[in-house]
Design an enzyme around this catalytic site. Structure first.
Site, short mmCIF file in Angstrom:
data_model
loop_
_atom_site.label_atom_id
_atom_site.label_comp_id
_atom_site.label_asym_id
_atom_site.label_seq_id
_atom_site.Cartn_x
_atom_site.Cartn_y
_atom_site.Cartn_z
N LYS A 11 0.82 -1.22 0.00
CA LYS A 11 0.00 0.00 0.00
C LYS A 11 0.86 1.27 0.00
O LYS A 11 2.06 1.23 0.30
CB LYS A 11 -0.93 -0.03 1.21
CG LYS A 11 -1.93 -1.19 1.18
CD LYS A 11 -2.95 -1.07 2.30
CE LYS A 11 -3.97 -2.19 2.24
NZ LYS A 11 -5.05 -2.00 3.23
N TYR A 51 -12.20 -2.09 -4.28
CA TYR A 51 -12.73 -2.29 -2.93
C TYR A 51 -14.27 -2.19 -2.89
O TYR A 51 -14.83 -1.91 -1.83
CB TYR A 51 -12.12 -1.25 -1.97
CG TYR A 51 -10.73 -1.63 -1.47
CD1 TYR A 51 -10.53 -2.72 -0.63
CD2 TYR A 51 -9.62 -0.86 -1.81
CE1 TYR A 51 -9.28 -3.06 -0.14
CE2 TYR A 51 -8.35 -1.19 -1.33
CZ TYR A 51 -8.19 -2.28 -0.50
OH TYR A 51 -6.95 -2.61 -0.02
N ASN A 114 -2.14 0.25 6.62
CA ASN A 114 -1.62 -0.99 7.19
C ASN A 114 -0.72 -1.78 6.22
O ASN A 114 -0.58 -3.00 6.32
CB ASN A 114 -2.77 -1.86 7.75
CG ASN A 114 -3.73 -2.32 6.68
OD1 ASN A 114 -3.63 -1.92 5.52
ND2 ASN A 114 -4.65 -3.19 7.05
N HIS A 117 -2.20 -5.56 1.59
CA HIS A 117 -3.50 -6.21 1.44
C HIS A 117 -3.24 -7.62 0.93
O HIS A 117 -2.32 -7.83 0.14
CB HIS A 117 -4.36 -5.46 0.43
CG HIS A 117 -5.53 -6.26 -0.06
ND1 HIS A 117 -6.72 -6.34 0.63
CD2 HIS A 117 -5.68 -7.05 -1.15
CE1 HIS A 117 -7.55 -7.14 -0.03
NE2 HIS A 117 -6.95 -7.59 -1.11
N GLU A 128 -9.21 -10.87 -7.70
CA GLU A 128 -8.25 -9.78 -7.48
C GLU A 128 -7.05 -9.90 -8.41
O GLU A 128 -6.53 -8.90 -8.90
CB GLU A 128 -7.84 -9.74 -6.00
CG GLU A 128 -9.01 -9.35 -5.11
CD GLU A 128 -8.67 -9.25 -3.63
OE1 GLU A 128 -9.49 -8.68 -2.90
OE2 GLU A 128 -7.60 -9.75 -3.20
#
Ligand code: CMP
Length: 140
Positions: A11, A51, A114, A117, A128
């Site tokens: 990320k 998302y 965070n 993913h 994905e």
């Protein structure tokens, strides 16, 4: 357990802090092979599409704004039990709950920022991976 593939994404909080190599080292040390990888800057619309399952959540705008705020690294990982293994190496979503040695415990800044993913199941992994990669780009 058979060899599986999973989608992984580094990320913007992690690419901003130059942590791509450190994160990849943890994935590889766990036996996961990075069989496809590319660095991209998602638009807000692309992040919203990726998302979409979280569209009704209160954090959806925060999540998609963050995910389009800087470069991400999209990856396909392959290995024994790769989906669960990647989730183990990532650690809990909230870094405060993540086990020692996990990516999120060591690098994540918050539940939103965070660092990584990872797909949560076989169907999600397929979807994905297909969102980001063509078959030609995946070299196992
Ligand atoms: P990820 O695995 O990318 O899937 C959805 C993301 O939503 C999750 O990681 C978190 O980064 C983010 N998320 C979950 N809960 C919250 C929250 N309460 N506030 C902000 N972001 C969240």
């Amino acid at each position: 357990m058979a060899i599986q593939r999973t989608y992984s994404m580094i990320k913007p909080d992690a690419t901003a802090r130059n942590l791509t190599g450190a994160i990849n080292a943890k994935l590889e040390a766990a036996g996961l092979r990075i069989i496809a990888q590319k660095r991209l800057w998602l638009s807000k619309a692309q992040a919203e599409r990726f998302y979409a399952v979280h569209r009704e959540r209160p954090f959806f705008d925060e999540l998609t704004s963050f995910m389009s705020s800087g470069p991400i690294v999209a990856q396909v990982l392959e290995g024994e039990n790769a989906i669960a293994k990647n989730r183990e190496v990532m650690g809990a979503t909230n870094p405060a709950d993540a086990a020692p040695g996990t990516i999120r415990k060591e690098f994540a800044l918050s539940i939103g920022e965070n660092s990584v993913h990872g797909s949560d199941g076989e169907d999600t992994a397929k979807e994905e991976i297909a969102f980001f990669f063509s078959g030609l780009e995946i070299v196992g």
